[in-house]
Scaffold this motif. Structure first.
Motif, PDB file in Angstrom:
ATOM      1  N   ALA A   1     -57.336  16.747  -6.239  1.00 12.71           N
ATOM      2  CA  ALA A   1     -56.236  16.160  -7.010  1.00 12.71           C
ATOM      3  C   ALA A   1     -55.061  17.116  -7.160  1.00 12.71           C
ATOM      4  O   ALA A   1     -53.935  16.693  -7.423  1.00 12.71           O
ATOM      5  CB  ALA A   1     -56.724  15.724  -8.387  1.00 12.71           C
ATOM      6  N   ALA A   2     -55.308  18.418  -6.972  1.00 10.99           N
ATOM      7  CA  ALA A   2     -54.244  19.416  -7.093  1.00 10.99           C
ATOM      8  C   ALA A   2     -53.594  19.727  -5.741  1.00 10.99           C
ATOM      9  O   ALA A   2     -52.596  20.437  -5.680  1.00 10.99           O
ATOM     10  CB  ALA A   2     -54.796  20.700  -7.705  1.00 10.99           C
ATOM     11  N   CYS A   3     -54.167  19.193  -4.663  1.00  7.63           N
ATOM     12  CA  CYS A   3     -53.662  19.475  -3.319  1.00  7.63           C
ATOM     13  C   CYS A   3     -52.495  18.555  -2.971  1.00  7.63           C
ATOM     14  O   CYS A   3     -52.462  17.398  -3.371  1.00  7.63           O
ATOM     15  CB  CYS A   3     -54.765  19.291  -2.281  1.00  7.63           C
ATOM     16  SG  CYS A   3     -56.158  20.422  -2.452  1.00  7.63           S
ATOM     17  N   VAL A   4     -51.553  19.094  -2.209  1.00  7.15           N
ATOM     18  CA  VAL A   4     -50.440  18.300  -1.690  1.00  7.15           C
ATOM     19  C   VAL A   4     -50.463  18.387  -0.172  1.00  7.15           C
ATOM     20  O   VAL A   4     -50.413  19.479   0.395  1.00  7.15           O
ATOM     21  CB  VAL A   4     -49.080  18.796  -2.207  1.00  7.15           C
ATOM     22  CG1 VAL A   4     -47.957  17.915  -1.653  1.00  7.15           C
ATOM     23  CG2 VAL A   4     -49.050  18.810  -3.719  1.00  7.15           C
ATOM     24  N   VAL A   5     -50.559  17.238   0.467  1.00  9.32           N
ATOM     25  CA  VAL A   5     -50.568  17.163   1.923  1.00  9.32           C
ATOM     26  C   VAL A   5     -49.161  16.845   2.414  1.00  9.32           C
ATOM     27  O   VAL A   5     -48.504  15.940   1.888  1.00  9.32           O
ATOM     28  CB  VAL A   5     -51.544  16.067   2.395  1.00  9.32           C
ATOM     29  CG1 VAL A   5     -51.459  15.893   3.911  1.00  9.32           C
ATOM     30  CG2 VAL A   5     -52.960  16.401   1.969  1.00  9.32           C
ATOM     31  N   VAL A   6     -48.698  17.587   3.406  1.00  8.00           N
ATOM     32  CA  VAL A   6     -47.431  17.269   4.082  1.00  8.00           C
ATOM     33  C   VAL A   6     -47.792  16.627   5.409  1.00  8.00           C
ATOM     34  O   VAL A   6     -48.395  17.268   6.272  1.00  8.00           O
ATOM     35  CB  VAL A   6     -46.572  18.524   4.288  1.00  8.00           C
ATOM     36  CG1 VAL A   6     -45.274  18.157   5.010  1.00  8.00           C
ATOM     37  CG2 VAL A   6     -46.270  19.203   2.956  1.00  8.00           C
ATOM     38  N   GLU A   7     -47.457  15.360   5.563  1.00  8.03           N
ATOM     39  CA  GLU A   7     -47.854  14.592   6.733  1.00  8.03           C
ATOM     40  C   GLU A   7     -46.644  13.962   7.408  1.00  8.03           C
ATOM     41  O   GLU A   7     -45.540  13.943   6.848  1.00  8.03           O
ATOM     42  CB  GLU A   7     -48.849  13.483   6.332  1.00  8.03           C
ATOM     43  CG  GLU A   7     -50.304  13.851   6.490  1.00  8.03           C
ATOM     44  CD  GLU A   7     -50.743  13.906   7.944  1.00  8.03           C
ATOM     45  OE1 GLU A   7     -49.927  13.585   8.829  1.00  8.03           O
ATOM     46  OE2 GLU A   7     -51.911  14.258   8.182  1.00  8.03           O
ATOM     47  N   ASP A   8     -46.865  13.425   8.618  1.00 10.78           N
ATOM     48  CA  ASP A   8     -45.782  12.723   9.304  1.00 10.78           C
ATOM     49  C   ASP A   8     -46.233  11.412   9.930  1.00 10.78           C
ATOM     50  O   ASP A   8     -45.453  10.774  10.645  1.00 10.78           O
ATOM     51  CB  ASP A   8     -45.147  13.614  10.370  1.00 10.78           C
ATOM     52  CG  ASP A   8     -46.099  13.969  11.505  1.00 10.78           C
ATOM     53  OD1 ASP A   8     -47.313  13.672  11.380  1.00 10.78           O
ATOM     54  OD2 ASP A   8     -45.631  14.552  12.501  1.00 10.78           O
ATOM     55  N   THR A   9     -47.474  10.979   9.655  1.00  9.44           N
ATOM     56  CA  THR A   9     -47.959   9.722  10.213  1.00  9.44           C
ATOM     57  C   THR A   9     -48.619   8.870   9.131  1.00  9.44           C
ATOM     58  O   THR A   9     -49.073   9.384   8.097  1.00  9.44           O
ATOM     59  CB  THR A   9     -49.009   9.956  11.325  1.00  9.44           C
ATOM     60  OG1 THR A   9     -50.176  10.568  10.746  1.00  9.44           O
ATOM     61  CG2 THR A   9     -48.452  10.850  12.423  1.00  9.44           C
ATOM     62  N   ASN A  10     -48.700   7.586   9.407  1.00  9.32           N
ATOM     63  CA  ASN A  10     -49.365   6.678   8.478  1.00  9.32           C
ATOM     64  C   ASN A  10     -50.855   6.982   8.380  1.00  9.32           C
ATOM     65  O   ASN A  10     -51.427   6.928   7.283  1.00  9.32           O
ATOM     66  CB  ASN A  10     -49.144   5.232   8.917  1.00  9.32           C
ATOM     67  CG  ASN A  10     -49.956   4.239   8.114  1.00  9.32           C
ATOM     68  OD1 ASN A  10     -51.077   3.896   8.480  1.00  9.32           O
ATOM     69  ND2 ASN A  10     -49.403   3.777   7.003  1.00  9.32           N
ATOM     70  N   ILE A  11     -51.500   7.309   9.510  1.00  8.57           N
ATOM     71  CA  ILE A  11     -52.934   7.595   9.441  1.00  8.57           C
ATOM     72  C   ILE A  11     -53.192   8.873   8.653  1.00  8.57           C
ATOM     73  O   ILE A  11     -54.206   8.990   7.969  1.00  8.57           O
ATOM     74  CB  ILE A  11     -53.599   7.663  10.835  1.00  8.57           C
ATOM     75  CG1 ILE A  11     -53.033   8.804  11.673  1.00  8.57           C
ATOM     76  CG2 ILE A  11     -53.501   6.346  11.546  1.00  8.57           C
ATOM     77  CD1 ILE A  11     -53.818   9.048  12.952  1.00  8.57           C
ATOM     78  N   GLY A  12     -52.271   9.835   8.733  1.00  5.30           N
ATOM     79  CA  GLY A  12     -52.409  11.048   7.936  1.00  5.30           C
ATOM     80  C   GLY A  12     -52.236  10.767   6.456  1.00  5.30           C
ATOM     81  O   GLY A  12     -52.968  11.301   5.614  1.00  5.30           O
TER      82      GLY A  12
END
Length: 201
Positions: free
Chosen positions: A132-143
């Protein structure tokens, strides 16, 4: 094809849809999968040659964001469906001062690839982090779907391949990392933790 995680898996899906070439049209699944593995391995070799030659640029502000995280003691992990050697080569090209702070979780490290949350769940567990404290930087819908299924916040930075994808469930959507700094990531983390604890934004 970007809706399928993993290079080998994308190749298989493509040929399943359009037909397998030549002798593979009547081959069994193991033989077809062997072709995918062989071609993907060669593709990885060619890609790594370009990475090591400095021909693959980093996206805007990637290095600056990593430097900010290192300076402020923010743990960094790279979670990718791409080949582990290729991902590690990109990380190593950043220089040891950066790469020593970055954990890589990639390739076939988990049996189910994005949009399954497995790689993000594994990363949080291995790094001793609260999802819950993690932030993901993504560039796709599946990600994005993988990150959300792992109960993590997700900030999207669009790529030229994913401009038209659905990012409506993301915590923030930007064209690139030029708009993302530690304050943005911290806000996303804090909002996600509030939702996790209290069920509200």
């Amino acid at each position: 094809l970007l809706e399928t995680g993993g290079g080998k898996e994308r190749m298989k899906r493509h040929w399943d849809e359009v037909g397998w070439p030549g002798e593979y049209a009547n081959a069994d699944e193991d033989t077809r999968w062997g072709l995918c593995k062989e071609l993907h391995a060669r593709k990885t070799e060619l890609f790594m040659d370009r990475v090591l030659a400095g021909e693959v640029p980093y996206r805007p502000r990637v290095l600056a964001t990593i430097d900010d995280c290192i300076t402020h003691g923010v743990p960094i992990g790279v979670c990718s469906t791409s080949n582990e050697k290729a991902v590690q080569a990109i990380v190593d090209k950043m220089g040891e001062a950066r790469s020593k702070h970055i954990r890589v979780f990639a390739g076939d490290i988990v049996p189910k690839k994005k949009p399954a949350p497995d790689v993000y769940v594994l990363a949080a567990s291995e790094m001793g982090l609260d999802p819950a404290a993690c932030v993901v930087v993504e560039d796709t819908n599946i990600g994005l779907r993988a990150a959300k299924a792992a109960k993590m916040a997700c900030v999207i930075t669009k790529s030229i391949y994913t401009q038209g994808e659905d990012f409506s469930t993301a915590d923030a959507v930007w064209n690139d990392l030029s708009f993302v700094d530690l304050d943005v990531l911290q806000e996303a983390s804090e909002a996600n933790r509030a939702r996790s604890v209290f069920g509200v934004a």
